[in-house]
Motif scaffolding. Structure first.
Motif, PDB file in Angstrom:
ATOM      1  N   SER A   1       7.886  12.563  10.165  1.00 42.20           N
ATOM      2  CA  SER A   1       7.400  11.504   9.277  1.00 42.20           C
ATOM      3  C   SER A   1       5.882  11.512   9.199  1.00 42.20           C
ATOM      4  N   ARG A   2       5.217  11.760  10.323  1.00 44.38           N
ATOM      5  CA  ARG A   2       3.744  11.815  10.304  1.00 44.38           C
ATOM      6  C   ARG A   2       3.262  12.974   9.444  1.00 44.38           C
ATOM      7  N   GLU A   3       3.973  14.080   9.508  1.00 38.28           N
ATOM      8  CA  GLU A   3       3.614  15.235   8.671  1.00 38.28           C
ATOM      9  C   GLU A   3       3.770  14.889   7.186  1.00 38.28           C
ATOM     10  N   MET A   4       4.871  14.231   6.840  1.00 35.25           N
ATOM     11  CA  MET A   4       5.099  13.856   5.443  1.00 35.25           C
ATOM     12  C   MET A   4       4.095  12.789   4.995  1.00 35.25           C
ATOM     13  N   PHE A   5       3.711  11.902   5.904  1.00 31.78           N
ATOM     14  CA  PHE A   5       2.742  10.880   5.544  1.00 31.78           C
ATOM     15  C   PHE A   5       1.383  11.510   5.243  1.00 31.78           C
ATOM     16  N   ALA A   6       1.031  12.567   5.962  1.00 33.66           N
ATOM     17  CA  ALA A   6      -0.213  13.279   5.658  1.00 33.66           C
ATOM     18  C   ALA A   6      -0.145  13.879   4.260  1.00 33.66           C
TER      19      ALA A   6
ATOM     20  N   PRO B   1      -2.326   8.025  -4.402  1.00 35.43           N
ATOM     21  CA  PRO B   1      -3.499   7.189  -4.162  1.00 35.43           C
ATOM     22  C   PRO B   1      -3.238   6.128  -3.097  1.00 35.43           C
ATOM     23  N   PRO B   2      -4.265   5.727  -2.360  1.00 38.21           N
ATOM     24  CA  PRO B   2      -4.086   4.744  -1.279  1.00 38.21           C
ATOM     25  C   PRO B   2      -3.678   3.366  -1.771  1.00 38.21           C
ATOM     26  N   GLY B   3      -3.835   3.102  -3.068  1.00 34.37           N
ATOM     27  CA  GLY B   3      -3.384   1.838  -3.622  1.00 34.37           C
ATOM     28  C   GLY B   3      -1.887   1.635  -3.502  1.00 34.37           C
TER      29      GLY B   3
END
Length: 455
Positions: free
Chosen positions: A31-36, A43-45
């Motif tokens: 999940s951390r890999e996919m979140f990267a 976009p962070p919005g």
């Protein structure tokens, strides 16, 4: 809870093992890999409450890419009310996707759209003659309801309420009360929108016993003197406010507003986007006080996860709009219509209105018991499977957003999906799917209790 090796083969829907299972930390490495990847592409919005990437879901659990099985107290924000990948929904959608996926109902129509509208006309409050039409989202439904009200009345002003949330389009963002994150720097906003005090029992200055009468009197006085009732096209309100913090208006407030609206030719619009389809222990939350709105807006739980929303209202209002004045390319997509028909069948066949009440009967006593132990809990409220606790600085009513965020974080780490809400960011809201087992419900509440104890 069980501990097993990650990446075991699973299938979705109710066939998923109904258990909490942690095989990595939350979120895990995959999940951390996919979140990267998400951060590099999106976009962070577009925020993320809990960055676990889901591969399967069903019943009362969601399974992530690392093989963790989490208890679901969110239902995709009240969307998968009948359960994720519910069998009737899957069956009808699979059949439809093989027949055709789209024609645009305004070009060449199909029966499922009409059938959804017929059912909504029958099931929504009131036995008057009704019409319905279908759109894509709750915001689109609310915006169209206001369009209808303005067209039918020839008036422009729209009245909304403190703490209300109605969507992210220009008009519904204007109707929404909360600036951050929904409105900040997105103006200018739509004109002729007026905000009135909400009957918020926990925070009413003279106490909850005076809340309904005083809030209604203040709103009616302001409408009469500052706008002119004869200029108001619509009053738009959530029977229980969602994003605003699951605020249940003091009893008597909604009937008083409806009485005023009827006396002055104002269209009463109930935004049941989050509260509809058995969520609150009624099919629609309006039914709790016998409210019969002129127009009701629905979405979220209507189609089991497929994008669909509806506007249902008095025939004379909706029939007033000229041909071509309503519609949209994707509104009432055939896949979503089939899903909605399956959802309505499931609610009836599985007695999910009663199931929502049962969930409330389990959650509310335990939460009230926690409130007696933890003075950070200022209020416990809600109905059915739409429940919340408001967290405060102990001994005061000062909103405690910091502790709220920390409790949510600790719940997430233990495998419980919970959501925050509220104008002040200090509300934990619970929206379990009605397909959740009593055992998972109790286990989730124990995780919450542990999190509260730890902070």
């Amino acid at each position: 809870m069980s501990i097993e090796s990650p990446h075991q083969p699973v299938t979705g829907g109710p066939s998923l093992p109904q258990e909490r299972r942690l095989v990595t930390e939350i979120p895990g490495p995959r999940s951390r890999e996919m979140f990267a990847r998400k951060q590099a592409a999106v976009p962070p919005g577009i925020g993320t409450t809990l960055p676990v990437f889901v591969t399967h879901a069903g019943g009362g659990v969601v399974v992530d890419a690392d093989g963790n099985s989490l208890i679901d107290f969110g239902s995709g924000i009240a969307v998968t009310t009948v359960g994720n990948a519910a069998p009737r929904v899957v069956e009808r959608v699979q059949k439809q996707v093989a027949d055709f996926t789209h024609t645009c109902f305004m070009v060449t129509p199909y029966e499922s759209y009409v059938e959804v509208c017929e059912k909504l006309n029958r099931l929504t409050p009131g036995d008057h003659d009704k019409r319905s039409f279908l759109v894509n989202s709750g915001a689109e439904a609310v915006e169209n309801a206001v369009k209808v009200a303005r067209h039918a009345t020839g008036r422009q002003a729209v009245v909304v309420f403190d703490h209300g949330y109605h969507g992210r389009t220009l008009l519904t963002m204007t109707l929404t009360a909360k600036n951050m994150p929904y409105k900040h720097r997105f103006g200018p906003y739509a004109p002729e929108v007026y905000r009135m005090p909400m009957a918020y029992p926990f925070r009413w200055p003279t106490g909850p016993e005076n809340c309904a009468e005083e809030a209604a009197a203040q709103a009616i006085d302001a409408i009469t003197k500052q706008i002119g009732a004869e200029n108001v096209a619509a009053i738009v309100i959530e029977p229980i406010q969602g994003e605003g913090g699951f605020i249940e208006p003091a009893k008597g407030f909604l009937p008083r507003l409806l009485e005023f609206a009827k006396a002055n030719g104002i269209v009463f619009i109930a935004d049941e986007v989050q509260t509809g389809f058995a969520r609150t222990g009624h099919l629609f939350a309006c039914e709790d006080e016998g409210i019969v709105p002129d127009i009701i807006c629905t979405a979220k739980g209507i189609a089991g996860g497929l994008p669909l929303a509806a506007v249902t209202g008095r025939a004379e209002l909706l029939d007033a709009v000229h041909v071509g004045g309503l519609g949209g390319t994707y509104g009432g997509n055939p896949l979503a219509c089939e899903a909605a028909l399956a959802v309505l069948d499931t609610i009836e066949a599985d007695n999910l209105v009663e199931r929502a009440r049962r969930i409330g009967d389990i959650m509310l006593p335990r939460l009230r018991s926690m409130a007696e132990r933890f003075d950070v809990i200022g209020d416990v409220r809600g109905r059915g499977a739409m429940i919340a606790i408001e967290l405060v600085t102990p001994g005061t009513k000062e909103p405690n957003a910091a502790v709220t965020g920390e409790v949510a974080k600790r719940c997430h780490a233990e495998g419980l999906v919970v959501l925050t809400a509220g104008t002040y960011g200090n509300v934990l809201r619970f929206l379990p799917p009605l397909a959740i087992s009593d055992e998972l419900l109790e286990e989730g509440l124990s995780i919450l209790e542990k999190a509260l104890s730890s902070v």
